[in-house]
Design a protein around this motif. Sequence first.
Motif, PDB file in Angstrom:
ATOM      1  N   ARG A 317       0.802  -1.218   0.000  1.00 22.56           N
ATOM      2  CA  ARG A 317       0.000   0.000   0.000  1.00 22.56           C
ATOM      3  C   ARG A 317       0.835   1.267   0.000  1.00 22.56           C
ATOM      4  NH1 ARG A 317      -2.612  -4.121   1.587  1.00 22.56           N
ATOM      5  NH2 ARG A 317      -4.899  -4.229   1.636  1.00 22.56           N
ATOM      6  N   GLY A 318       2.108   1.143   0.300  1.00 23.93           N
ATOM      7  CA  GLY A 318       2.943   2.328   0.408  1.00 23.93           C
ATOM      8  C   GLY A 318       2.571   3.188   1.599  1.00 23.93           C
ATOM      9  N   LEU A 319       2.030   2.551   2.652  1.00 26.52           N
ATOM     10  CA  LEU A 319       1.595   3.252   3.857  1.00 26.52           C
ATOM     11  C   LEU A 319       2.366   2.674   5.036  1.00 26.52           C
ATOM     12  CD1 LEU A 319      -2.259   3.197   3.156  1.00 26.52           C
ATOM     13  CD2 LEU A 319      -0.661   5.089   2.734  1.00 26.52           C
ATOM     14  N   ILE A 320       3.052   3.504   5.806  1.00 31.26           N
ATOM     15  CA  ILE A 320       4.013   2.991   6.777  1.00 31.26           C
ATOM     16  C   ILE A 320       3.409   2.659   8.132  1.00 31.26           C
ATOM     17  CG2 ILE A 320       5.900   4.237   5.684  1.00 31.26           C
ATOM     18  CD1 ILE A 320       5.780   6.239   8.027  1.00 31.26           C
ATOM     19  N   ALA A 321       2.256   3.245   8.464  1.00 29.75           N
ATOM     20  CA  ALA A 321       1.692   3.081   9.806  1.00 29.75           C
ATOM     21  C   ALA A 321       0.410   2.258   9.746  1.00 29.75           C
ATOM     22  CB  ALA A 321       1.410   4.439  10.441  1.00 29.75           C
ATOM     23  N   SER A 322       0.214   1.409  10.763  1.00 35.23           N
ATOM     24  CA  SER A 322      -1.062   0.699  10.886  1.00 35.23           C
ATOM     25  C   SER A 322      -1.492   0.685  12.339  1.00 35.23           C
ATOM     26  CB  SER A 322      -0.963  -0.730  10.344  1.00 35.23           C
ATOM     27  OG  SER A 322      -0.241  -1.581  11.213  1.00 35.23           O
ATOM     28  N   ARG A 323      -2.783   0.812  12.530  1.00 29.01           N
ATOM     29  CA  ARG A 323      -3.380   0.795  13.861  1.00 29.01           C
ATOM     30  C   ARG A 323      -4.321  -0.401  13.938  1.00 29.01           C
ATOM     31  NH1 ARG A 323      -6.992   0.981  18.420  1.00 29.01           N
ATOM     32  NH2 ARG A 323      -7.706   3.089  18.829  1.00 29.01           N
ATOM     33  N   SER A 377       1.000   8.308   7.978  1.00 25.09           N
ATOM     34  CA  SER A 377       1.563   8.770   9.243  1.00 25.09           C
ATOM     35  C   SER A 377       0.558   8.449  10.339  1.00 25.09           C
ATOM     36  CB  SER A 377       1.797  10.287   9.198  1.00 25.09           C
ATOM     37  OG  SER A 377       0.544  10.958   9.038  1.00 25.09           O
ATOM     38  N   GLN A 378       0.965   8.659  11.581  1.00 23.67           N
ATOM     39  CA  GLN A 378       0.034   8.478  12.701  1.00 23.67           C
ATOM     40  C   GLN A 378      -1.137   9.445  12.587  1.00 23.67           C
ATOM     41  OE1 GLN A 378       1.677   7.936  16.686  1.00 23.67           O
ATOM     42  NE2 GLN A 378       3.714   7.860  15.764  1.00 23.67           N
ATOM     43  N   GLU A 379      -0.857  10.660  12.135  1.00 26.48           N
ATOM     44  CA  GLU A 379      -1.941  11.642  12.003  1.00 26.48           C
ATOM     45  C   GLU A 379      -2.971  11.192  10.966  1.00 26.48           C
ATOM     46  OE1 GLU A 379       1.431  13.338  13.986  1.00 26.48           O
ATOM     47  OE2 GLU A 379       1.285  12.313  12.041  1.00 26.48           O
ATOM     48  N   ALA A 380      -2.487  10.598   9.864  1.00 21.76           N
ATOM     49  CA  ALA A 380      -3.410  10.100   8.838  1.00 21.76           C
ATOM     50  C   ALA A 380      -4.243   8.950   9.377  1.00 21.76           C
ATOM     51  CB  ALA A 380      -2.631   9.652   7.602  1.00 21.76           C
ATOM     52  N   VAL A 381      -3.626   8.080  10.171  1.00 24.21           N
ATOM     53  CA  VAL A 381      -4.372   6.984  10.791  1.00 24.21           C
ATOM     54  C   VAL A 381      -5.459   7.533  11.705  1.00 24.21           C
ATOM     55  CG1 VAL A 381      -4.201   5.075  12.430  1.00 24.21           C
ATOM     56  CG2 VAL A 381      -2.504   5.308  10.619  1.00 24.21           C
ATOM     57  N   ALA A 382      -5.125   8.536  12.507  1.00 26.97           N
ATOM     58  CA  ALA A 382      -6.103   9.126  13.423  1.00 26.97           C
ATOM     59  C   ALA A 382      -7.276   9.746  12.659  1.00 26.97           C
ATOM     60  CB  ALA A 382      -5.437  10.174  14.308  1.00 26.97           C
ATOM     61  N   ALA A 383      -6.970  10.394  11.530  1.00 26.72           N
ATOM     62  CA  ALA A 383      -8.038  10.993  10.734  1.00 26.72           C
ATOM     63  C   ALA A 383      -8.978   9.919  10.192  1.00 26.72           C
ATOM     64  CB  ALA A 383      -7.433  11.798   9.591  1.00 26.72           C
ATOM     65  N   ARG A 384      -8.429   8.779   9.826  1.00 25.43           N
ATOM     66  CA  ARG A 384      -9.261   7.695   9.299  1.00 25.43           C
ATOM     67  C   ARG A 384     -10.049   7.007  10.410  1.00 25.43           C
ATOM     68  NH1 ARG A 384      -4.640   6.177   4.805  1.00 25.43           N
ATOM     69  NH2 ARG A 384      -5.507   7.554   3.193  1.00 25.43           N
ATOM     70  N   GLU A 385      -9.490   6.967  11.614  1.00 29.13           N
ATOM     71  CA  GLU A 385     -10.271   6.502  12.762  1.00 29.13           C
ATOM     72  C   GLU A 385     -11.528   7.361  12.921  1.00 29.13           C
ATOM     73  OE1 GLU A 385      -8.291   5.859  16.534  1.00 29.13           O
ATOM     74  OE2 GLU A 385      -6.375   5.737  15.493  1.00 29.13           O
ATOM     75  N   ALA A 386     -11.351   8.677  12.777  1.00 29.11           N
ATOM     76  CA  ALA A 386     -12.483   9.589  12.922  1.00 29.11           C
ATOM     77  C   ALA A 386     -13.534   9.348  11.843  1.00 29.11           C
ATOM     78  CB  ALA A 386     -11.995  11.040  12.881  1.00 29.11           C
ATOM     79  N   ARG A 398     -10.908   4.993  21.274  1.00 27.92           N
ATOM     80  CA  ARG A 398     -10.905   6.126  20.346  1.00 27.92           C
ATOM     81  C   ARG A 398     -10.872   7.452  21.096  1.00 27.92           C
ATOM     82  NH1 ARG A 398      -9.365   9.024  16.243  1.00 27.92           N
ATOM     83  NH2 ARG A 398     -10.838  10.668  15.764  1.00 27.92           N
ATOM     84  N   ARG A 399     -11.432   7.506  22.292  1.00 26.60           N
ATOM     85  CA  ARG A 399     -11.463   8.773  23.033  1.00 26.60           C
ATOM     86  C   ARG A 399     -10.093   9.176  23.548  1.00 26.60           C
ATOM     87  NH1 ARG A 399     -15.563  11.195  20.874  1.00 26.60           N
ATOM     88  NH2 ARG A 399     -17.507  10.020  21.064  1.00 26.60           N
ATOM     89  N   ARG A 400      -9.129   8.256  23.446  1.00 24.71           N
ATOM     90  CA  ARG A 400      -7.756   8.658  23.756  1.00 24.71           C
ATOM     91  C   ARG A 400      -7.249   9.442  22.564  1.00 24.71           C
ATOM     92  NH1 ARG A 400      -2.308   6.329  22.984  1.00 24.71           N
ATOM     93  NH2 ARG A 400      -0.999   7.053  24.687  1.00 24.71           N
ATOM     94  N   THR A 401      -7.230  10.737  22.682  1.00 24.07           N
ATOM     95  CA  THR A 401      -6.925  11.596  21.544  1.00 24.07           C
ATOM     96  C   THR A 401      -5.470  11.496  21.152  1.00 24.07           C
ATOM     97  OG1 THR A 401      -6.331  13.482  22.919  1.00 24.07           O
ATOM     98  CG2 THR A 401      -8.657  13.223  22.375  1.00 24.07           C
ATOM     99  N   PHE A 402      -5.156  12.092  20.012  1.00 25.21           N
ATOM    100  CA  PHE A 402      -3.788  12.047  19.537  1.00 25.21           C
ATOM    101  C   PHE A 402      -2.842  12.848  20.416  1.00 25.21           C
ATOM    102  CE2 PHE A 402      -1.255  10.621  16.026  1.00 25.21           C
ATOM    103  CZ  PHE A 402      -2.031   9.579  15.570  1.00 25.21           C
TER     104      PHE A 402
END
Length: 423
Positions: A317-323, A377-386, A398-402
Amino acid sequence: MASSAETLDAYYANDTFLAPRIWEEASRWFPNEPHMVEFITGHSLSCAGRLPLICHRGTVAPDGLAAMRDAGLAVADTRLVYETRAQYRDHILSLAGKALKAVTIYWTPPEVAPPRMTWIDPAVQQYLNNKGNLAELVPEQAVPRRKLAAGGAEVTAALRAMPLPTVLKVATDLPNGGGQDVMICRRPRHRARADRRFGNGDTLIFEDVLDIAENHCVQYAVLPDATVAYVGASSQLCLPNGVHAGNLIDPDLAPSDEVIALGREIALRGAALGFRGIAGFDIVVTGDGRPMAIDLNFRLVSSTAQVLLHPRLSRERGLIASRLAFCAFDGSLNELLRTCRLHINAGWLVPLAMFDPIYGQAGPGPARGRFLIFGESQEAVAAREAVLEASGIQIAGRRRTFAGRTRALVKRLVVRLSRGWTP
């Protein structure tokens, strides 16, 4: 370097099968959410390979398996499906009759899986996973300061006298997971709460609260010949009360050589006692740079499939972070998958395991999924969680914010700078 194999058949003997169900009578220290004892039997569907796997019907709904395959996963080759406890035990007896040994992820009562039919001696399995024995399996310098109180009056007196904050853990031979047997006492009112929760005969561990800069789950395979291979690692996401809420893989959060070496030493000690298979150890790094072992799981853990599959899926995927996200949905599995289909097709959402209570004839309850959420990035993962949460998908933690994760990254940077690292 971590092992490159992504299926469990590379780590377990050819004469074994996976028997992952926890038995209700032994589930006191395990999450008691609806259908959880059945859902966990499907957690290895995405990485079992050729190992036979006993799993509940709710984990193999056709639409769920199709979504996993569409995301690039190879679903377990040999699945033995059950609906009732009796059927589960019948599968164990049938496979054992073919001279196969049961890999019981959690200790299982002998009337369900007799010791002669299990790959690991149940007594060894209980000993290794009892938190009270951690100090006997970990090098002394990596053990948090702790003391044990044997149940009843001794626990009550120790609760009254304990300094705050203190981490409480149950020393039990029963299966445990998800932080259900852990409590962080920060305020005087927590003493009474802890007494109600733990003051019933169990031995209790009183452990120092550490200044944690990093929190890793490092995984190792003890191969059939007793050699140890490093499998990989993830960072743990935990709620303030200590409950586990998922895992994160990002190159910026990789464990140090010291952490990996500590985990290897623990795995070798377990191997010497007879353990074989994959184990995951919770090792933190303190603010002053010390690696400390806080929990030992001599079993497959929640993030095993993530650690095994992330390298290939990330590369494709060319994506470095996974949650790793634990998800529930107040609707049917089909509705959940319709909500997720665009994201699966886009490549950033991968269903590792699904549970359909309707197809499984398991009674009322939410549809469930374990997903990998990928990002640049971690920020991109967090945005997709939202994005997922806005569509009605409930994500544990999820309520544990970035902001919390940012503080952890800052602490990690301070530790690196203290060791002479330059950006």
